[in-house]
Design a protein around this motif. Structure first.
Motif, short mmCIF file in Angstrom:
data_model
loop_
_atom_site.label_atom_id
_atom_site.label_comp_id
_atom_site.label_asym_id
_atom_site.label_seq_id
_atom_site.Cartn_x
_atom_site.Cartn_y
_atom_site.Cartn_z
N GLU A 75 0.81 -1.22 0.00
CA GLU A 75 0.00 0.00 0.00
C GLU A 75 0.85 1.27 0.00
OE1 GLU A 75 -0.11 -2.40 2.29
OE2 GLU A 75 -0.34 -1.63 4.34
N ASN A 80 0.98 -0.02 -9.28
CA ASN A 80 -0.35 -0.59 -9.25
C ASN A 80 -0.40 -1.79 -10.17
OD1 ASN A 80 -1.36 2.64 -8.74
ND2 ASN A 80 -2.13 1.01 -7.44
N PHE A 83 -4.67 -7.28 -12.21
CA PHE A 83 -4.59 -8.69 -11.88
C PHE A 83 -5.15 -9.54 -13.02
CE2 PHE A 83 -4.48 -6.49 -7.91
CZ PHE A 83 -3.60 -7.22 -7.14
N PHE A 89 -13.76 -5.23 -7.17
CA PHE A 89 -14.52 -5.44 -5.94
C PHE A 89 -15.99 -5.66 -6.30
CE2 PHE A 89 -11.07 -2.39 -4.58
CZ PHE A 89 -10.23 -3.41 -4.18
N HIS A 91 -18.69 -5.76 -4.67
CA HIS A 91 -19.75 -5.02 -3.98
C HIS A 91 -19.73 -3.54 -4.34
CE1 HIS A 91 -16.09 -4.83 -1.67
NE2 HIS A 91 -16.55 -3.81 -0.97
N PHE A 100 -11.40 3.88 -5.77
CA PHE A 100 -10.88 3.31 -4.52
C PHE A 100 -9.48 3.83 -4.16
CE2 PHE A 100 -9.14 0.11 -1.68
CZ PHE A 100 -10.20 -0.10 -0.82
N GLY A 101 -8.57 3.74 -5.12
CA GLY A 101 -7.18 4.14 -4.85
C GLY A 101 -7.07 5.62 -4.49
N MET A 104 -8.41 6.24 -1.01
CA MET A 104 -7.47 5.76 0.00
C MET A 104 -6.35 6.77 0.21
SD MET A 104 -8.31 2.98 1.37
CE MET A 104 -10.05 3.19 1.18
N PHE B 156 -8.75 -10.04 -3.59
CA PHE B 156 -9.42 -8.77 -3.31
C PHE B 156 -8.64 -7.96 -2.28
CE2 PHE B 156 -13.40 -11.20 -4.51
CZ PHE B 156 -13.48 -10.61 -5.75
N ALA B 159 -5.61 -6.66 -4.00
CA ALA B 159 -5.97 -5.53 -4.88
C ALA B 159 -6.17 -4.27 -4.06
CB ALA B 159 -7.24 -5.86 -5.66
N ALA B 160 -6.83 -4.39 -2.91
CA ALA B 160 -7.08 -3.22 -2.07
C ALA B 160 -5.78 -2.64 -1.54
CB ALA B 160 -8.01 -3.59 -0.92
N ARG B 161 -4.89 -3.53 -1.10
CA ARG B 161 -3.60 -3.05 -0.59
C ARG B 161 -2.79 -2.40 -1.71
NH1 ARG B 161 -0.25 -6.85 3.03
NH2 ARG B 161 0.51 -4.81 3.66
N LEU B 163 -3.90 -0.78 -4.02
CA LEU B 163 -4.47 0.54 -4.28
C LEU B 163 -4.30 1.47 -3.09
CD1 LEU B 163 -7.64 -0.67 -6.16
CD2 LEU B 163 -5.77 0.64 -7.15
N GLY B 164 -3.51 1.05 -2.10
CA GLY B 164 -3.16 1.96 -1.02
C GLY B 164 -3.93 1.78 0.27
N ALA B 165 -4.69 0.68 0.41
CA ALA B 165 -5.46 0.48 1.63
C ALA B 165 -4.62 -0.23 2.68
CB ALA B 165 -6.72 -0.33 1.33
N GLY B 166 -4.55 0.34 3.88
CA GLY B 166 -3.87 -0.31 4.99
C GLY B 166 -4.76 -1.38 5.59
N ASP B 167 -4.28 -2.04 6.66
CA ASP B 167 -5.02 -3.15 7.26
C ASP B 167 -6.45 -2.76 7.63
OD1 ASP B 167 -3.10 -5.02 7.00
OD2 ASP B 167 -2.22 -4.71 8.99
N ALA B 169 -8.32 -0.23 6.57
CA ALA B 169 -9.14 0.12 5.39
C ALA B 169 -9.56 -1.15 4.64
CB ALA B 169 -8.38 1.07 4.48
N TYR B 173 -13.47 -1.60 4.23
CA TYR B 173 -14.09 -1.37 2.91
C TYR B 173 -14.19 -2.62 2.04
CZ TYR B 173 -13.43 3.46 4.22
OH TYR B 173 -13.48 4.65 4.89
N ILE B 174 -13.42 -3.66 2.38
CA ILE B 174 -13.43 -4.85 1.53
C ILE B 174 -13.98 -6.06 2.29
CG2 ILE B 174 -12.04 -6.39 0.08
CD1 ILE B 174 -12.15 -3.48 -0.90
N PRO B 177 -17.83 -5.55 4.01
CA PRO B 177 -18.95 -5.61 3.07
C PRO B 177 -19.12 -6.96 2.40
CG PRO B 177 -17.57 -3.70 2.62
CD PRO B 177 -16.85 -4.51 3.63
N LEU B 178 -18.00 -7.65 2.15
CA LEU B 178 -18.12 -8.93 1.46
C LEU B 178 -18.58 -10.05 2.38
CD1 LEU B 178 -15.01 -8.90 -0.92
CD2 LEU B 178 -17.42 -8.65 -1.50
#
Lengths: 374, 254
Positions: A75, A80, A83, A89, A91, A100-101, A104, B156, B159-161, B163-167, B169, B173-174, B177-178
């Motif tokens: 992060e 980037n 995949f 995502f 949802h 999203f990015g 964040m 997923f 992918a979130a990490r 894109l800059g998401a920490g633990d 986040a 956000y992932i 909800p899932l």
């Protein structure tokens, strides 16, 4: 010389006893399109995951924009990933996926909106912003995945077999679009694929990987024309491999005995010594085949047939390929060769018939000679 | 073939719903004592409303169900996360014990809890009942959520990490909800398990705290009253409503 955007210095990745990546070193220039090409299990995806930060190298160092990435989590890396499965995502709708990015990283909502819409316009999806991602076709999902990555303006964009899930025609179109996108955005791309055609058509440079190592790193032309070893030669397209022995080195001419004939090769002097065992590599499209009958009847043809002494054989079968056809022939020594013939105005049908006695030759200098490897 | 299929479907539906239908119909029967139909009446619903003992028991049941469902959902979800996220030596053993707990006869769980409570000197009542129901529901929640987490593609999270998401986040956000649908399903399952449990409640609650199934049980032992039909009809209506809401929620998620 500008600083490379990405540098791998002797990077290895081991899982217990197994070595996935073995001392890989490479540099990627800013704005370059580099492809890592290799068969499945060669470690190419692991290299990508190491750059992205999903894996930590067992040895060596990854330097991104002059900064060591040791211990830096994904992060906090300016890369980037697109995949292979897209990993959109499920949802969220298209807009939220792409946003999203930016969210964040704490961009203001108006700025997020502007950038996301720009990115969607770039991939021609501006009308589908509110669509849920599972309501998109494979090609559209692919575009969302690309938009979601490039919207962050990464220093390096990593693409893990991004086109493998698409059908042939869509894949061709996306190859061109990806290349255009890369040119217009000026973002450095590192793409992983097992498809040599894909690698050649898009990349500035290609790194061919085998068993965790880089077998050759060069431009697509150089890799195809002058493969550094048998693995690369065989992996990037069909090739004929003939064993030979060096029988003479006179000035800048090396003579090699191949299939019982002594053939001059234009290899730089000093490369080989008499007695060296070698492989002579010939692409099927570089071979010239004529029937002995035609050569007998037509002195002009005989004169133009080339200075390299011809190898003799017999046609086994022909394989129709559309624009071309392959002639599979057996040399008198028993070695099989494949030659590709083109159709042209005065030659619209498959000319060769099984059983035809033929002579095979090539333009001197088009061959590649490698040290013999069993 | 077509009518054969229809008969078959009718039989299945009849097998499932005829008892309920009979109960609903008789809850409106004017007759007090016999099973004969003596005309339509809402009398039993009125009487039910005036039966404070029964209403208190119903309220108790609801409170216990909500509290124990919530507690077991929190704990069960944490267990599921722990078991899927980390690989530790006793992981398999804990996973297996969940199944053992789920399969154990209620009576065994009930008796063992009763012995434990007596040993600890805990007074039987609301507290012990909630503890017992959490024990009952926990494995169900853990297994439902674990199933969802197993099917959860870790890409997923990557992918979130990426894109800059920490633990935090990633979780917020992932993952949340899932996983929410499975967690909600676990809660609803716990709620119904707790609401209609008789055996465990019988042994683990005290005389000061009565729940609805036990109350009904004792009422029936003293002779069947038509109010019970009315009460069960209301409960059925509530359950149906819950199922419809749940269905709508999950459909939205899809």
């Amino acid at each position: 010389m500008a600083e490379p955007v990405l540098e791998l210095r002797g990077v290895s990745k081991r899982y217990g006893e197994a070595v996935a990546v073995d001392e890989v070193s490479l540099t990627v220039e800013r704005g370059e399109f580099l492809t890592i090409l290799g068969p499945s299990g060669c470690g190419k995806t692991t290299v990508l995951r190491l750059i992205a930060g999903f894996e930590q190298p067992s040895a060596g160092e990854i330097v991104l924009e002059g900064r060591s990435m040791a211990g830096v989590p994904p992060e906090r890396r300016a890369v980037n990933t697109v995949f292979q499965s897209y990993a959109l995502f499920p949802h969220m709708n298209v807009f939220d996926n792409v946003a999203f990015g930016l969210r964040m990283r704490g961009f203001a909502p108006t700025e997020v909106r502007r950038r996301v819409l720009d990115a969607l316009r770039l991939v021609h999806l501006e009308d589908l912003a509110t669509r849920m991602v599972d309501r998109l076709s494979g090609g559209q999902q692919q575009r969302v995945a690309i938009a979601r990555a490039v919207v962050n303006e990464p220093a390096v964009l990593l693409l893990d077999e991004p086109l493998s899930a698409l059908d042939y025609r869509l894949r061709k179109r996306m190859q061109i679009e990806l290349k255009h996108l890369q040119r217009s955005l000026g973002i450095t791309f590192v793409l992983v694929t097992h498809d040599q055609e894909e690698a050649f058509s898009m990349s500035d440079r290609v790194a061919v990987m085998n068993q965790g190592r880089i077998a050759q790193l060069d431009t697509p032309t150089a890799i195809y024309e002058t493969p550094a070893n048998l693995f690369v030669a065989r992996f990037v397209g069909e090739i004929n491999v003939l064993p030979g022995v060096v029988v003479g080195c006179v000035e800048h001419m090396t003579h090699v005995e191949v299939e019982g004939r002594v053939i001059p090769l234009s290899t730089p002097p000093g490369c080989w010594q008499v007695g060296n065992k070698v492989h002579v590599l010939l692409r099927p499209e570089d071979l010239r085949v004529e029937t002995l009958r035609d050569l007998d009847e037509d002195p002009e043809l005989r004169a133009s047939f080339g200075r390299v002494p011809a190898l003799l054989g017999v046609v086994e079968e022909t394989v129709y390929k559309g624009a071309t056809y392959d002639v599979i022939l057996r040399l008198d020594s028993g070695t099989m060769l494949t030659a590709t013939e083109f159709f042209n105005e005065d030659d619209e049908t498959v000319y060769f018939r099984p059983g035809d006695r033929v002579a095979v030759t090539w333009v001197q200098g088009w061959e590649t000679v490698l040290a013999y490897a069993p | 073939m077509k009518w054969l299929r229809r008969i078959y479907i009718a039989m299945v539906l009849g097998f499932l719903y005829i008892p309920l239908a009979v109960m609903v119909v008789y809850s409106f029967n004017a007759s007090r004592f016999s099973m004969d139909w003596k005309g339509f009446s809402g009398e039993w619903y009125l009487q039910l409303w005036n039966n404070t003992g029964l209403l208190t028991a119903a309220l108790n049941s609801l409170v216990v169900a909500v509290v124990s469902a919530t507690l077991s959902t929190v704990l069960g979800t944490l267990i599921a996360f722990t078991l899927t996220r980390w690989r530790f030596p006793s992981r398999r053993v804990i996973g297996a014990t969940l199944f053992v707990m789920m399969m154990s006869p209620d009576i065994v769980i009930a008796i063992s809890l009763l012995v434990l409570f007596m040993l600890l000197g805990l007074p039987l009542g609301f507290g012990t009942l909630v503890l017992a129901h959490v024990t009952l529901c926990l494995p169900f929640v853990a297994i439902v959520v674990q199933g969802k987490l197993h099917g959860f593609d870790p890409v997923f999270i990557e992918a979130a990490r990426d894109l800059g998401a920490g633990d935090f986040a990633v979780f917020r956000y992932i993952v949340v909800p899932l996983v929410t649908p499975a967690v909600l399903a676990g809660w609803l399952l716990s709620f119904t398990l707790s609401l209609d449990d008789v055996v465990i409640s019988f042994f683990t609650t005290g005389p000061t705290f009565e729940v609805l199934p036990l109350r009904i049980y004792s009422m029936v032992r003293l002779g069947f009253k038509p109010e019970i039909n009315a009460l069960c009809t209301i409960m059925m209506a509530i359950t149906s409503l819950a199922v419809i809401i749940a269905y709508r929620v999950f459909k939205e998620e899809k």
